[in-house]
Structure formats: structure tokens, C-alpha cells
Write an enzyme that holds these catalytic residues in place. Structure first.
Site, PDB file in Angstrom:
ATOM      1  CD  GLU A  11       1.977  -6.026   7.918  1.00  0.00           C
ATOM      2  OE1 GLU A  11       2.078  -7.193   7.478  1.00  0.00           O
ATOM      3  OE2 GLU A  11       2.828  -5.151   7.700  1.00  0.00           O
ATOM      4  CG  HIS A  51      -0.143   0.023   2.534  1.00  0.00           C
ATOM      5  ND1 HIS A  51       0.409   1.169   3.061  1.00  0.00           N
ATOM      6  CD2 HIS A  51       0.179  -0.965   3.384  1.00  0.00           C
ATOM      7  CE1 HIS A  51       1.030   0.884   4.191  1.00  0.00           C
ATOM      8  NE2 HIS A  51       0.916  -0.418   4.408  1.00  0.00           N
TER       9      HIS A  51
END
Length: 197
Positions: A90, A17
């Protein structure tokens, strides 16, 4: 190498990201979230431009907001389908999520040394380890393989990104931990061979 009994793409693109406000503050994000910065949005657009024309038809994204925002920018530019894959989230940072290492050192003395002694197997308190996340990375690759139409792009995060790349390349634990997964880099892995764009 990847066992043939799993539906794992032989060629895949991976990105992290774009930069977030907590990245600038050096806060561990884990499965908490913070918004993309203006630079993070520009990074997503830059990656989209570099990925254009490569035949990507499916973007598999972590469900976390920073990855989804990045994925939307890229998918719209490519005209690709966007699919959320929960396993791409994550590594779970447990009670340390949202803290800086300075705050962690003050609140949990000695935890940094404990982590350093077994970085791959050590689990964030209330969270998970790299080893646990790698098993999740395997599931994510299989999920993306089943869900994707054509060539997929995976949009994830720094730590889980290392595990995805290690799995695709057949790396051992030290090899996985040696990887870096920075913002704005496009990784292509084709039959276990990695290149950067």
C-alpha cells in the site's frame, strides 16, 4: 496506454484484500497491518469462487499480511502459484499510519487541507504520494508480468490499486484519483478495458 517495452500483462485481474479490523475502525493502515475480520475472510472466499475457472495460474500479492492472507485463500482455491511482489504494498502513510482522521486532525492541524490542495502530489509525512506510488505501480506490473505463468491476479490495497488500474487504463492523475477500489470487487482489465465481476 502501456508502452510495449515493458513486460506488462495485456489481461490481468485485480482485487483488494478483504476487510480488516482497522478498516472497521477507520484507521489508515498504509504499510502497517491489521488482521482480516470474519467478513474479510468471507470476502476473500467469495472472490476466489468468482475467479475459479478463469485460467488464473499466478497470484501476485502485496507482502503485507492482510493482502497475503487474502492471496493464500484465493491461490489455494484456484490451485495457483503465489508470488510476493514488494511493489504491490500500500501507499506508505508515514507518521499517519495507524491513526484515524480525527486523531490526525488533532495532532496535525491543517494537514487535511494541505493534502486536499494537491492530492496527487502530496506525500504523507515520512511516507509517499500517489505520484510516487504510481511509479511503483508501474514496476509492480512489470514484475508481475515477468513472474507470472499465464493469466495473473494482483492482490493489493485501496490506494495502490487505484494506481495499478490507472496505469493499465492510461488514465491521467484526476482520472486515477476518481477511481474507487473497494473490498470484494474483482476487476478485469483486458487491453486497457476494465470490467467488474
Amino acid at each position: 496506454m502501456i508502452p510495449q517495452d515493458r513486460h506488462v500483462p495485456e489481461r490481468v485481474f485485480l482485487v483488494r484484500h478483504g476487510q480488516t479490523t482497522w478498516n472497521l475502525e477507520h484507521r489508515l493502515q498504509g504499510q502497517l497491518d491489521s488482521p482480516l475480520t470474519a467478513d474479510g475472510i468471507a470476502q476473500a472466499s467469495s472472490m476466489a469462487d468468482r475467479l475459479a475457472g478463469l485460467g488464473i495460474r499466478t497470484v501476485c500479492s502485496s507482502p503485507l499480511g492482510r493482502a497475503l492472507r487474502t492471496s493464500v485463500i484465493i491461490a489455494e482455491r484456484l490451485g495457483a502459484d503465489l508470488i510476493e511482489v514488494p511493489e504491490l504494498a500500500e501507499v506508505h502513510h508515514g507518521v499517519l499510519a495507524g491513526m484515524t482522521w480525527e486523531e490526525i486532525d488533532a495532532a496535525y492541524p491543517g494537514i487535511r487541507e494541505e493534502r486536499a490542495s494537491n492530492r496527487y502530489g502530496w506525500a504523507f509525512p515520512g511516507g509517499e504520494s500517489y505520484a510516487q506510488a504510481r511509479a511503483r505501480a508501474r514496476r509492480a506490473l512489470s514484475s508481475c508480468g515477468w513472474a507470472a505463468t499465464g493469466l495473473p491476479l494482483l492482490v493489493s490495497h485501496e490506494m495502490i490499486g487505484r494506481m495499478l488500474r490507472a496505469e493499465l487504463r492510461g488514465l491521467d492523475a484526476p482520472g486515477a484519483l476518481a477511481l474507487r477500489h473497494p473490498h470484494q470487487v474483482v476487476f478485469e482489465i483486458d487491453h486497457g478495458i476494465e470490467t467488474m465481476r
